[in-house]
Design a protein around this motif. Structure first.
Motif, short mmCIF file in Angstrom:
data_model
loop_
_atom_site.label_atom_id
_atom_site.label_comp_id
_atom_site.label_asym_id
_atom_site.label_seq_id
_atom_site.Cartn_x
_atom_site.Cartn_y
_atom_site.Cartn_z
N LYS A 159 0.85 -1.19 0.00
CA LYS A 159 0.00 0.00 0.00
C LYS A 159 0.89 1.25 0.00
O LYS A 159 2.11 1.15 0.16
CB LYS A 159 -0.89 -0.01 1.24
N ASP A 215 2.47 4.76 1.65
CA ASP A 215 3.01 4.96 2.99
C ASP A 215 1.87 5.13 3.98
O ASP A 215 1.01 6.00 3.80
CB ASP A 215 3.91 6.19 3.02
N VAL A 216 1.86 4.28 5.02
CA VAL A 216 0.83 4.36 6.04
C VAL A 216 1.33 5.13 7.26
O VAL A 216 0.69 6.04 7.76
CB VAL A 216 0.35 2.95 6.45
N LYS A 273 5.21 1.27 4.74
CA LYS A 273 4.05 1.03 3.87
C LYS A 273 3.14 -0.03 4.50
O LYS A 273 3.55 -0.81 5.36
CB LYS A 273 4.51 0.54 2.50
N GLY A 274 1.90 -0.07 4.06
CA GLY A 274 1.02 -1.14 4.44
C GLY A 274 1.53 -2.46 3.88
O GLY A 274 2.05 -2.50 2.76
N ARG A 305 2.55 11.02 11.01
CA ARG A 305 1.37 10.98 10.15
C ARG A 305 0.97 9.53 9.88
O ARG A 305 1.83 8.66 9.69
CB ARG A 305 1.65 11.69 8.82
N VAL A 306 -0.33 9.29 9.89
CA VAL A 306 -0.88 7.98 9.54
C VAL A 306 -1.86 8.19 8.40
O VAL A 306 -2.80 8.99 8.51
CB VAL A 306 -1.58 7.32 10.75
N ASN A 307 -1.60 7.50 7.30
CA ASN A 307 -2.41 7.66 6.09
C ASN A 307 -2.55 9.13 5.69
O ASN A 307 -3.63 9.61 5.30
CB ASN A 307 -3.79 7.03 6.28
N GLY A 308 -1.44 9.85 5.84
CA GLY A 308 -1.39 11.24 5.39
C GLY A 308 -1.94 12.26 6.34
O GLY A 308 -1.87 13.47 6.07
N LYS A 309 -2.47 11.84 7.50
CA LYS A 309 -3.05 12.78 8.46
C LYS A 309 -2.23 12.78 9.75
O LYS A 309 -1.65 11.77 10.14
CB LYS A 309 -4.49 12.40 8.76
N PHE A 368 -7.13 6.12 14.21
CA PHE A 368 -6.21 5.76 13.14
C PHE A 368 -5.84 4.28 13.12
O PHE A 368 -5.02 3.86 12.33
CB PHE A 368 -4.93 6.60 13.26
N ASP A 390 -4.20 -0.87 11.18
CA ASP A 390 -3.49 -0.18 10.10
C ASP A 390 -2.00 -0.05 10.42
O ASP A 390 -1.15 -0.15 9.54
CB ASP A 390 -4.08 1.21 9.86
#
Length: 513
Positions: free
Chosen positions: A266, A268-269, A294-295, A328-332, A344, A434
């Motif tokens: 996936k 970058d997580v 990454k995931g 950051r996790v999933n961009g947040k 998250f 995640d």
């Protein structure tokens, strides 16, 4: 006369040691049950066994820390009595402990001289340094004698511990997990030098170890203890790892390792961007940490203990504040607080989970419910919690994750280390994950628990979780990681895919090269 033999005397030779029928009890608990051990002169002998097998009790009886209830010691064919460590010293028996016993603020030379029983009140340093220089010329390795111990590397400190035993004339050496604080290169160098000394008949070594690679590479014989009893012995070179493992664990069923599935990576997580944090004195603990996971990927962080790994885990778990940086996790943006962990889907297994991830006196079921106790179906109407559903939830996860406990209502502190780990993982992996952050997840655990927990980590990765594995066990990282990162001096100094690196390259970066 000092502990250093006069040059005109013949060089001390390696002794043999025999333990016969050693038994030691503590109240109703039998720590050693009629154990016998024979270590040949000039051999490099491994003492194997899981935690609680009796290894430490046996060597403490040999060293005089404990008095056995029954049993005899024979050194070079002569029966001896060792009632204290001082008696062991007088017999030429010494021990290098898992943690250093040196005085950091003194030099290497000063540490050697003050270790003697006959150190004078007023020391003639000119004479002592001349004697030490002559002694060092007879040794296969050396350390800078005028350097302060605090400035030495871990490898040099371990060498100094060994030199101290040789300086004191202790030619039967007991090594307790001697490579736990060393890089792979330092470990191989030190064990290779000791192996050379045993082959020349200068010393005899009895080494407690859990690293089969080192046993197979450097030892000639081995003895196995399980639950205080002798369960096997043999030729370390002729016996397989599987045979030695079987002697250690008996008929215990060990879970098959989880297969590293080919998963579509996936984006970058987990993204650590410019992480800085300070220690308790306000000095840098971690600085400029930049790492992405990454995931469907395990990134293993390797490093010698004390290079900022624990502080980084504390930052990620909310136990240590960041002075700068962003997670950051999933961009947040992720803040390590309970709400964000939940939102998250960030889960973790910190180091020493009984201390850092449980309420020891609360029940197993209650600890397993820490992530869900305030949500349906355990809680209804936003305030009413059902003890019956909480217990049923705990029972289901106890069965699913093979947590061995007398009851879901038993306090979690009553469980073995491996079962505490399983219970925490049952809590952390039972939902959608995640991000999984784990730190030294298998330290001090038995074989069955290690196989089980590593399989669960791999299964989380195979399901698509981004896994950050912080471990001081390089073999664990080599087994589980897709990429490896090395921490040295509080920052990440090296990152590589696992198939593009190897133990030696990783070890060099761990050493700061």
């Amino acid at each position: 006369m000092s502990a250093l033999a006069e040059s005109s005397l013949p060089a001390p030779r390696a002794p043999s040691l025999t333990v016969a029928g050693m038994t030691k009890t503590f109240g109703r608990f039998t720590a050693l049950d009629n154990v016998s051990l024979s270590v040949k002169a000039g051999s490099f002998h491994a003492l194997l066994g899981e935690n609680g097998a009796g290894k430490s009790t046996l060597v403490k009886c040999i060293m005089g820390f404990y008095s056995p209830d029954r049993g005899t010691l024979t050194l070079d064919g002569t029966p001896i009595e060792v009632k204290s460590p001082r008696d062991a010293l007088a017999q030429g028996i010494g021990m290098v402990y898992q943690h250093f016993t040196l005085v950091p603020c003194l030099t290497a030379a000063e540490n050697l001289v003050i270790s003697r029983a006959d150190t004078p009140a007023v020391i003639d340093w000119a004479r002592e340094k001349k004697t030490l220089a002559a002694f060092m010329e007879t040794m296969p390795f050396s350390v800078p004698l005028n350097a302060q111990v605090s400035s030495l590397s871990a490898g040099e400190k371990q060498k100094l511990e060994i030199l101290k035993l040789l300086y004191l004339g202790q030619r039967f050496m007991i090594l307790d997990e001697p490579t736990s604080v060393l890089t792979p290169g330092e470990a191989d160098e030190m064990l290779g030098l000791l192996r050379g000394m045993t082959e020349r008949g200068e010393i005899t070594v009895l080494m407690i170890s859990h690293k089969f690679r080192e046993v197979k590479s450097f030892c000639d014989h081995f003895t196995v203890l399980r639950r205080g009893r002798l369960t096997g012995e043999g030729d370390a070179q002729g016996s397989s790892v599987a045979e030695m493992s079987r002697m250690m664990i008996g008929d215990t069923q060990v879970r098959e390792r989880a297969v590293r599935a080919v998963v579509e990576k996936k984006p970058d997580v987990l993204d650590l961007a410019g992480i800085f944090a300070e220690d308790e004195q306000g000095l840098p603990a971690v600085h400029a940490i930049n790492l992405k996971v990454k995931g469907g990927e395990v990134v293993g962080i390797a490093g010698v203990s004390g290079n900022g790994q624990s502080a980084l885990v504390e930052v990620l778990s909310g136990q240590r504040p960041m002075t700068s940086g962003e997670i950051r996790v999933n961009g947040k943006e992720f803040r390590p607080r309970r709400g964000d962990f939940d939102r998250f889907k960030v889960f973790g297994l910190p180091e020493e989970p009984l201390k850092n991830a449980t309420a020891p006196r609360m029940s197993v079921a209650e600890n397993i419910a820490f992530r869900t106790f305030d949500k349906p179906p355990i809680t209804r109407f936003g305030w009413w919690m059902s003890p019956r559903i909480l217990r049923r939830h705990g029972e289901a996860l106890i069965a699913r994750y093979n947590v061995r406990t007398t009851s879901p209502d038993a306090p979690i502190e009553a469980l073995s280390g491996g079962n505490v780990q399983r219970a925490v993982l049952a809590r952390e992996l039972s939902g959608d994950v995640d991000v999984l952050i784990v730190a030294n997840p298998c330290f001090g655990l038995d074989f069955a628990s290690v196989a089980d927990i590593r399989s669960q980590i791999m299964e989380a990765r195979n399901r698509g979780a981004a896994v950050l594995l912080v471990s001081e066990d390089l073999d664990e990282i080599l087994e589980l990681a897709d990429r490896v990162a090395v921490m040295s001096g509080g920052t990440i100094t090296y990152v590589a895919p696992i198939e593009e690196t190897d133990r030696n390259i990783i070890g060099q970066h761990m050493a700061g090269h």
